[in-house]
Motif scaffolding. Structure first.
Motif, short mmCIF file in Angstrom:
data_model
loop_
_atom_site.label_atom_id
_atom_site.label_comp_id
_atom_site.label_asym_id
_atom_site.label_seq_id
_atom_site.Cartn_x
_atom_site.Cartn_y
_atom_site.Cartn_z
N ASP A 24 0.83 -1.33 0.18
CA ASP A 24 0.05 0.07 -0.10
C ASP A 24 0.90 1.31 0.06
O ASP A 24 0.42 2.30 -0.43
CB ASP A 24 -1.10 -0.03 1.45
N ILE A 28 0.18 5.85 -1.09
CA ILE A 28 0.31 6.79 -0.09
C ILE A 28 1.05 7.98 -0.39
O ILE A 28 0.71 9.03 -0.36
CB ILE A 28 0.32 6.40 1.17
N ALA A 31 0.17 9.89 -3.81
CA ALA A 31 -1.27 10.21 -3.90
C ALA A 31 -1.39 11.55 -4.72
O ALA A 31 -2.45 11.64 -5.72
CB ALA A 31 -1.90 10.33 -2.42
N LYS A 73 -0.97 3.08 10.82
CA LYS A 73 -0.84 3.47 9.04
C LYS A 73 0.51 3.56 8.72
O LYS A 73 1.56 4.18 9.20
CB LYS A 73 -1.35 5.11 9.27
#
Length: 381
Positions: A24, A28, A31, A73
């Motif tokens: 992921d 991030i 973005a 996160k």
């Protein structure tokens, strides 16, 4: 392994959930970056499965940086790698880091780099080099100059702050490489067509790569052996196994444009090739890293917009230099790209290491201009 630094924790990836977080991270980091092209997620994930032939001669450890302020996160990632083939070639315990991605926070970057270095130190490594994803046959380099355009297919891209962060952490330049820009609205110098005629008169035969069935497999295997022979002394590079090479070749088979992939043969033996590919990043940009059924439909639709290509390799055995094989291949590859019906308006050639002066001279003589610079860094452990 867990390293805690203020609100940051660095985890060794050991679970499927942590691996998903690892995958992921790029979405991030990039973005809000209009130039970034997401890699195919399943392709990256596959590189860490036990079926990857790399594990026959190497080992690695994935790490993720996680914020503890508002839940777990992901903030960054890195992979530390021991490539035994590279150690044997160089005669020193050189480790690698790769797959590096990080938000714009030096503390996170430093924690990731420190953790990777510590793991490599525990494996007995004395030098670390990167970014290199397992080997230089995969993604490698940080982009250090040329951020004003999107990356072409199979080239690295990163935020501007990556080089700043790694240099701030005490790393030094190991080697630079260049990508060259080729506008296709100008003809090659006449010397290239003359070289093609000389090569033909010298008994060299030229043909496009075969793209189907046994013909493709035969050509791919011949390219594998020729590549290993021609680039055996490339810096920080080691030969891939035939299984590794053929896996990548099979992935690229349906993407090849034979008009920009000429092959040179002499007495029935392959002695050179010009590996050009359409810039499929133009289509891949719309997939967001997902090659599912919807991604396939998007890819087929947007591939019609491809109007540029990338020259990945120009290979010619040195013993045939007097037969002008390299210049002839450039002539044929460029001619194939500008023939009627072809969409290509420009091409990129790269990488070429900064100290590869024969290749740089040939590339610049054919009209190429440096427009991107890449760098690999090193640090003593």
């Amino acid at each position: 392994m867990v390293l805690t630094k203020s609100s940051i924790q660095i985890h060794a990836v050991t679970t499927p959930e942590e691996n998903e977080m690892f995958l992921d991270v790029p979405s991030i980091v990039y973005a809000n970056d209009s130039h970034w092209v997401a890699p195919i997620r399943s392709s990256i994930a596959k590189q860490f499965t036990p079926t990857n032939p790399f594990f026959n001669y190497g080992k690695l450890q994935q790490f993720i940086a996680v914020s503890q302020d508002k839940g777990a996160k992901p903030l960054g990632r890195i992979v530390a790698t021991v490539n035994q083939h590279l150690i044997e070639k160089e005669g020193q315990n050189v480790g690698l880091f790769g797959y590096f991605e990080c938000i714009q926070d030096f503390e996170v970057a430093q924690a990731l780099l420190s953790t990777a270095c510590e793991w490599l130190r525990q494996q007995g490594m004395t030098v670390v080099r990167g970014p290199i994803d397992l080997s230089t046959h995969n993604n490698c380099f940080f982009l250090v100059d040329g951020f004003d355009s999107p990356p072409m297919m199979m080239t690295p891209y990163n935020p501007r702050y990556y080089p700043e962060f790694i240099e701030r952490d005490g790393w030094h330049k190991a080697k630079d490489a260049y990508a060259y820009d080729f506008p296709l609205d100008k003809p090659l110098p006449t010397e290239f067509e003359k070289a093609y005629r000389i090569a033909c008169k010298s008994g060299v035969n030229f043909r496009p790569i075969r793209t189907k069935g046994e013909g493709f497999e035969t050509d791919a295997i011949a390219i594998y052996h020729l590549f290993n022979r021609a680039f055996a002394n490339n810096w920080s590079s080691t030969p891939r196994s035939e299984a590794e090479f053929m896996e990548e070749a099979n992935e690229l088979q349906s993407l090849v444009d034979p008009d920009v992939f000429p092959i040179a043969e002499y007495n029935g033996e392959m002695i050179g090739f010009f590996m050009g590919l359409p810039d499929y990043n133009i289509a891949l940009k719309h997939l967001n890293g997902k090659f599912n059924w919807l991604g396939i439909l998007k890819f087929l639709w947007y591939r019609r917009q491809i109007d540029q290509g990338r020259v990945i390799v120009i290979c010619s055995l040195p013993e045939y230099r007097r037969k002008m094989v390299a210049l002839a291949l450039i002539y044929l590859g460029m001619k194939g790209g500008i023939q009627k019906g072809k969409p290509y308006k420009r091409a990129e050639l790269g990488y070429i290491f900064e100290d590869n002066f024969p290749s740089r001279k040939l590339t610049e003589a054919s009209g190429g201009k440096i427009y991107k610079t890449y760098r690999i860094y090193e640090k003593a452990l």
